[in-house]
Design an enzyme around this catalytic site. Sequence first.
Site, mmCIF file in Angstrom:
data_model
loop_
_atom_site.group_PDB
_atom_site.id
_atom_site.type_symbol
_atom_site.label_atom_id
_atom_site.label_comp_id
_atom_site.label_asym_id
_atom_site.label_seq_id
_atom_site.Cartn_x
_atom_site.Cartn_y
_atom_site.Cartn_z
ATOM 1 C CE LYS A 227 -1.755 1.783 3.687
ATOM 2 N NZ LYS A 227 -2.509 2.017 4.943
ATOM 3 C CG ASP B 40 -7.032 3.996 2.387
ATOM 4 O OD1 ASP B 40 -8.004 3.708 1.655
ATOM 5 O OD2 ASP B 40 -6.826 5.150 2.795
#
Length: 225
Positions: A122, A140
């Site tokens: 991420k 997220d």
Amino acid sequence: MKKQERYDKIVAWFRENRPVAETELHYDNNPFHLLIAVILSAQCTDKRVNMVTPPLFHDFPTPEALASTTPEVVYEYIKSVSYPNNKAKHLVGMAQMLVKNFQSQVPDTLEDLVKLPGVGRKTANVIQSVVFNKAAMAVDTHVFRVSHRLGLVSDRHTTPLSVEKELTKHIAPADIPIAHHWLILHGRYVCLARTPQCDKCGLQSMCKYYCNTYKVRKVTPKEEE
């Protein structure tokens, strides 16, 4: 509504109604500072991160400066964020690896970024997208939630990686960097986790969650193929 039609309509709505969408982390347009901020933002709010980074950036402006200090020193700057002990170790280790292996430059590939301490997929995708404008989608909690509610991904996509692949499959590469921020900001300010502000949302007619919750005509599985 077929899936690609849903994507196209949602992207068009965002493009018209939120033409400017960017990270809310402060980083002085410095890739190294953004990397620090994103590592600190894990399970922590951007607002809190932005409160602690100015003195950290001032005293450790370069990878060399951060690499030469200790986690104990860094801890004092970041002790109000989540998991400060681990993040202090990650920041120092990240800076040391940048100096040793990457000529003090933030790398631009997923493969190199995830080698850095504290950097997962991420975080690497955020850096690729924001700094290098690559077609990388960081998933997220906001992106995960909003993409499911809107119907951009189905319930069978249960992992961030699965959601990432589905989003990048249907969103044009040129739109992916800003689409990442569209979904985050929509989740942060409109499509809230516990109390989604459906009455304030301009995506009602395209949103599966809204249609199902308020008994608007449901979309059949065949239409979503």
